[in-house]
Design a protein around this motif. Structure first.
Motif, PDB file in Angstrom:
ATOM      1  N   ARG A  20       0.762  -0.823   0.139  1.00 17.13           N
ATOM      2  CA  ARG A  20       0.272   0.053   0.023  1.00 17.13           C
ATOM      3  C   ARG A  20       1.106   1.482  -0.082  1.00 17.13           C
ATOM      4  NH1 ARG A  20      -3.425   2.869  -0.910  1.00 17.13           N
ATOM      5  NH2 ARG A  20      -5.508   3.835  -0.132  1.00 17.13           N
ATOM      6  N   PHE A  21       0.760   2.791  -1.062  1.00 18.66           N
ATOM      7  CA  PHE A  21       1.888   3.232  -0.995  1.00 18.66           C
ATOM      8  C   PHE A  21       0.888   4.377  -1.710  1.00 18.66           C
ATOM      9  CE2 PHE A  21       4.179   6.403  -3.402  1.00 18.66           C
ATOM     10  CZ  PHE A  21       5.398   6.353  -2.753  1.00 18.66           C
ATOM     11  N   PHE A  22       0.905   5.798  -0.861  1.00 17.44           N
ATOM     12  CA  PHE A  22       0.597   7.123  -1.665  1.00 17.44           C
ATOM     13  C   PHE A  22       1.721   7.935  -1.626  1.00 17.44           C
ATOM     14  CE2 PHE A  22      -0.101   8.255   3.147  1.00 17.44           C
ATOM     15  CZ  PHE A  22       0.617   9.546   2.446  1.00 17.44           C
ATOM     16  N   GLU A  23       1.164   9.036  -2.730  1.00 18.45           N
ATOM     17  CA  GLU A  23       2.259   9.927  -2.412  1.00 18.45           C
ATOM     18  C   GLU A  23       1.204  11.530  -2.852  1.00 18.45           C
ATOM     19  OE1 GLU A  23       6.908  11.430  -3.482  1.00 18.45           O
ATOM     20  OE2 GLU A  23       6.705   9.547  -3.451  1.00 18.45           O
ATOM     21  N   GLY A  24       1.858  12.539  -2.778  1.00 16.43           N
ATOM     22  CA  GLY A  24       0.537  14.021  -1.948  1.00 16.43           C
ATOM     23  C   GLY A  24       1.433  14.863  -2.418  1.00 16.43           C
ATOM     24  N   TRP A  25       1.170  15.121  -3.483  1.00 10.76           N
ATOM     25  CA  TRP A  25       2.127  17.119  -3.849  1.00 10.76           C
ATOM     26  C   TRP A  25       1.188  17.754  -3.497  1.00 10.76           C
ATOM     27  CZ3 TRP A  25       2.676  12.216  -6.474  1.00 10.76           C
ATOM     28  CH2 TRP A  25       4.081  12.253  -6.706  1.00 10.76           C
ATOM     29  N   TYR A  26       1.194  18.998  -2.920  1.00  9.98           N
ATOM     30  CA  TYR A  26       0.911  20.270  -2.753  1.00  9.98           C
ATOM     31  C   TYR A  26       1.873  21.577  -3.109  1.00  9.98           C
ATOM     32  CZ  TYR A  26      -1.511  24.027   0.578  1.00  9.98           C
ATOM     33  OH  TYR A  26      -2.622  24.527   1.021  1.00  9.98           O
ATOM     34  N   ARG A 300     -10.405  16.494  -0.264  1.00 10.45           N
ATOM     35  CA  ARG A 300     -10.067  14.402  -0.499  1.00 10.45           C
ATOM     36  C   ARG A 300      -8.543  14.342   0.172  1.00 10.45           C
ATOM     37  NH1 ARG A 300     -13.834  15.626  -4.171  1.00 10.45           N
ATOM     38  NH2 ARG A 300     -15.365  14.325  -5.077  1.00 10.45           N
ATOM     39  N   ALA A 301      -8.272  13.300   1.221  1.00 12.10           N
ATOM     40  CA  ALA A 301      -6.859  13.575   1.233  1.00 12.10           C
ATOM     41  C   ALA A 301      -7.147  11.620   0.985  1.00 12.10           C
ATOM     42  CB  ALA A 301      -6.706  13.523   2.913  1.00 12.10           C
ATOM     43  N   PRO A 302      -5.537  11.009   0.782  1.00 23.16           N
ATOM     44  CA  PRO A 302      -5.610   9.458   1.155  1.00 23.16           C
ATOM     45  C   PRO A 302      -6.154   9.134   2.014  1.00 23.16           C
ATOM     46  CG  PRO A 302      -3.672  10.668  -0.197  1.00 23.16           C
ATOM     47  CD  PRO A 302      -4.634  11.826   0.477  1.00 23.16           C
ATOM     48  N   THR A 303      -6.360   7.752   2.129  1.00 22.41           N
ATOM     49  CA  THR A 303      -6.348   7.707   3.209  1.00 22.41           C
ATOM     50  C   THR A 303      -6.253   5.516   3.146  1.00 22.41           C
ATOM     51  OG1 THR A 303      -8.568   6.893   3.578  1.00 22.41           O
ATOM     52  CG2 THR A 303      -8.400   8.567   4.540  1.00 22.41           C
ATOM     53  N   VAL A 304      -6.989   4.542   4.236  1.00 21.57           N
ATOM     54  CA  VAL A 304      -6.000   3.220   3.501  1.00 21.57           C
ATOM     55  C   VAL A 304      -7.929   2.404   3.511  1.00 21.57           C
ATOM     56  CG1 VAL A 304      -6.727   1.296   5.205  1.00 21.57           C
ATOM     57  CG2 VAL A 304      -5.795   2.801   6.576  1.00 21.57           C
ATOM     58  N   GLN A 305      -8.821   3.486   3.264  1.00 22.30           N
ATOM     59  CA  GLN A 305      -9.962   3.642   1.887  1.00 22.30           C
ATOM     60  C   GLN A 305      -9.595   4.609   0.767  1.00 22.30           C
ATOM     61  OE1 GLN A 305     -10.787   3.674   5.634  1.00 22.30           O
ATOM     62  NE2 GLN A 305     -10.715   1.444   5.715  1.00 22.30           N
ATOM     63  N   GLY A 306      -8.806   4.465   0.287  1.00 25.08           N
ATOM     64  CA  GLY A 306      -8.400   5.608  -0.840  1.00 25.08           C
ATOM     65  C   GLY A 306      -8.982   7.256  -0.530  1.00 25.08           C
ATOM     66  N   LEU A 307      -9.032   7.705  -2.193  1.00 24.74           N
ATOM     67  CA  LEU A 307      -9.117   9.164  -1.155  1.00 24.74           C
ATOM     68  C   LEU A 307     -10.288   9.270  -0.987  1.00 24.74           C
ATOM     69  CD1 LEU A 307      -6.729  11.379  -2.281  1.00 24.74           C
ATOM     70  CD2 LEU A 307      -8.559  11.671  -4.306  1.00 24.74           C
ATOM     71  N   GLN A 308     -10.813   9.808   0.192  1.00 24.65           N
ATOM     72  CA  GLN A 308     -11.682  10.246   1.362  1.00 24.65           C
ATOM     73  C   GLN A 308     -12.101  11.554   1.731  1.00 24.65           C
ATOM     74  OE1 GLN A 308     -14.186   8.092   1.712  1.00 24.65           O
ATOM     75  NE2 GLN A 308     -13.434   6.173   1.016  1.00 24.65           N
ATOM     76  N   TYR A 309     -13.086  12.235   1.245  1.00 26.23           N
ATOM     77  CA  TYR A 309     -13.382  13.760   2.249  1.00 26.23           C
ATOM     78  C   TYR A 309     -13.363  13.421   3.427  1.00 26.23           C
ATOM     79  CZ  TYR A 309     -15.946  16.182  -1.464  1.00 26.23           C
ATOM     80  OH  TYR A 309     -15.532  16.210  -2.712  1.00 26.23           O
ATOM     81  N   CYS A 310     -11.727  14.158   4.150  1.00 24.36           N
ATOM     82  CA  CYS A 310     -11.627  13.815   5.633  1.00 24.36           C
ATOM     83  C   CYS A 310     -10.347  14.846   6.679  1.00 24.36           C
ATOM     84  CB  CYS A 310     -10.432  12.106   5.606  1.00 24.36           C
ATOM     85  SG  CYS A 310      -9.081  12.648   5.234  1.00 24.36           S
ATOM     86  N   CYS A 311     -10.621  16.398   5.427  1.00 21.42           N
ATOM     87  CA  CYS A 311     -10.109  17.380   6.203  1.00 21.42           C
ATOM     88  C   CYS A 311     -10.826  18.667   5.536  1.00 21.42           C
ATOM     89  CB  CYS A 311      -8.702  17.106   5.950  1.00 21.42           C
ATOM     90  SG  CYS A 311      -7.929  17.620   3.765  1.00 21.42           S
ATOM     91  N   ARG A 312     -10.031  19.709   6.385  1.00 15.96           N
ATOM     92  CA  ARG A 312     -11.207  20.416   6.438  1.00 15.96           C
ATOM     93  C   ARG A 312     -10.628  21.841   6.790  1.00 15.96           C
ATOM     94  NH1 ARG A 312     -15.668  22.902  10.213  1.00 15.96           N
ATOM     95  NH2 ARG A 312     -16.141  21.214   9.991  1.00 15.96           N
ATOM     96  N   ASP A 313     -10.331  22.869   4.606  1.00 19.43           N
ATOM     97  CA  ASP A 313      -9.954  23.356   4.798  1.00 19.43           C
ATOM     98  C   ASP A 313      -9.905  25.116   4.848  1.00 19.43           C
ATOM     99  OD1 ASP A 313      -5.953  23.121   3.757  1.00 19.43           O
ATOM    100  OD2 ASP A 313      -7.570  21.359   4.355  1.00 19.43           O
ATOM    101  N   THR A 314      -9.484  26.555   5.190  1.00 20.35           N
ATOM    102  CA  THR A 314      -9.527  27.095   4.291  1.00 20.35           C
ATOM    103  C   THR A 314      -8.424  28.449   4.236  1.00 20.35           C
ATOM    104  OG1 THR A 314     -10.670  29.490   4.556  1.00 20.35           O
ATOM    105  CG2 THR A 314      -9.312  28.246   7.046  1.00 20.35           C
ATOM    106  N   MET A 315      -8.483  29.122   2.818  1.00 17.64           N
ATOM    107  CA  MET A 315      -7.441  29.843   3.021  1.00 17.64           C
ATOM    108  C   MET A 315      -7.584  31.214   2.952  1.00 17.64           C
ATOM    109  SD  MET A 315      -4.950  28.060   1.730  1.00 17.64           S
ATOM    110  CE  MET A 315      -4.647  26.373   1.897  1.00 17.64           C
TER     111      MET A 315
END
Length: 358
Positions: A20-26, A300-315
């Motif tokens: 199981r592997f993910f990589e994310g860039w911002y 959305r962010a990578p989770t054990v169950q794939g990409l899921q809505y699990c974080c909240r942001d404001t800029m």
């Protein structure tokens, strides 16, 4: 210059295995003139293909914290360099070749959905098929601060241990501060900018944090040479979970680092609306408070169950920062700064109560 500024972990980390592997860039660019920020989030999961969560995505948090996402199920259309920061994912394209970096004009000609990004370029186009909302973007980046003192070897955000796979996920700030010049087309409204504050970071691994928080800003009132990134989380270390947090400030060419191995770092994060942190080491102390009255946007962010809505942001968070040099009984205030364009985030689960460090 580019080589000295390149941080550790700039390259792609996947080793070709089926674990199981993910990589994310911002990538982020802030436009102080109009008070808007655009954040671009790219991810790849289980790149070996054929797994339940194999695939990639591009997300954009755009003007007024509005959001758009496009998935790219074909992992074979993703490419990345293991040596330097360079990656891309093609969706719709008239090319039948193996995906690679294209000259920006070629990319625009041949790729109808997708992105490509390096240390000095961020370019792409995505459309939400359900709504027709779209974003197109292309801007050049001039890096100023990586992660460390200017003109010296750059550091791992998570320290030397991050070179061993002890901590998961890994986290690296790629560019604490840079200047972006180009344009973003957000549903037909074109934002053109020159030398706008830009930022970049990444994370990767085979495990996912249970819970985290994050503050990031490099657009301060009257302080053009200041960049802050702070955050914390519960993450896996070998066979146990630990809570860690850090604060990093780049200011006038100098790097002020507050991390668990050189400082006492404390935090008090509300489920939403207020982020408070302070840290102290033998030479300096820092305090920061981020606040927002806005509802934020779910991402959305990578989770054990794939990409899921699990974080909240404001800029569009408010931020106050104070940095002091410790000198006997009377600390010397080096910096007091304010911003109304701070990125604020909470993620993971169990945010029913505030999270305080002990």
């Amino acid at each position: 210059m580019f080589k000295t500024l390149q941080t550790p972990h700039s390259g792609y980390h996947w080793d070709g295995s089926s674990r199981r592997f993910f990589e994310g860039w911002y990538y982020r660019v802030t436009l102080p003139d109009c008070g808007q920020t655009f954040a671009f989030m790219y991810s790849i999961e289980d790149p070996i293909g054929g797994k339940p969560y194999s695939g990639g995505a591009a997300q954009v948090l755009g003007a007024d914290d509005e959001y758009i996402c496009r998935t790219f199920p074909n992992v074979n259309k993703f490419w990345a360099s293991s040596d330097v920061l360079a990656l891309g994912h093609w969706g719709e394209t008239n090319l039948n070749t193996k995906p690679i970096y294209l000259l920006p004009a070629e990319f625009e000609r041949h790729v109808q959905q997708g992105y490509q990004a390096t240390a000095t370029l961020n370019q792409g186009v995505i459309t939400d098929p359900a709504t027709g909302n779209y974003c197109r973007w292309r801007y050049e980046i001039q890096p100023i601060y990586g992660w460390g003192n200017q003109n010296s070897i750059q550091q791992s955000t998570a320290g030397w241990l991050s070179f061993l796979q002890i901590f998961e996920p890994g986290w690296q700030i790629l560019m604490a501060h840079g200047l972006a010049t180009g344009w973003i087309d957000w549903n037909g409204k074109i934002y053109q900018f020159q030398n706008a504050p830009a930022y970049g970071e990444k994370n990767w691994g085979g495990a996912f944090p249970e819970k985290w928080f994050w503050l990031n800003c490099n657009s301060f009132d009257g302080e053009p040479d200041l960049a802050l990134t702070a955050g914390g989380g519960r993450r896996g270390v070998l066979w146990w979970m630990e809570s860690v947090a850090m604060i990093g400030l780049h200011y006038q060419g100098k790097f002020y680092e507050f991390v668990p191995w050189n400082s006492k770092v404390e935090w008090n994060i509300q489920p939403w609306g207020r982020w408070q942190m302070k840290a102290k080491n033998s030479d300096y102390e820092v305090e920061l408070t981020g606040t927002t009255h806005l509802p934020g946007t779910d991402l959305r962010a990578p989770t054990v169950q794939g990409l899921q809505y699990c974080c909240r942001d404001t800029m569009q968070g408010k931020l106050n920062v104070e940095l002091r040099q410790i000198r006997g009984k009377n600390p010397l205030v080096i910096l007091k700064a304010h911003s109304y364009l701070c990125g604020l985030e909470i993620g993971g689960d169990s945010w029913s109560n505030s999270w305080q460090s002990s």
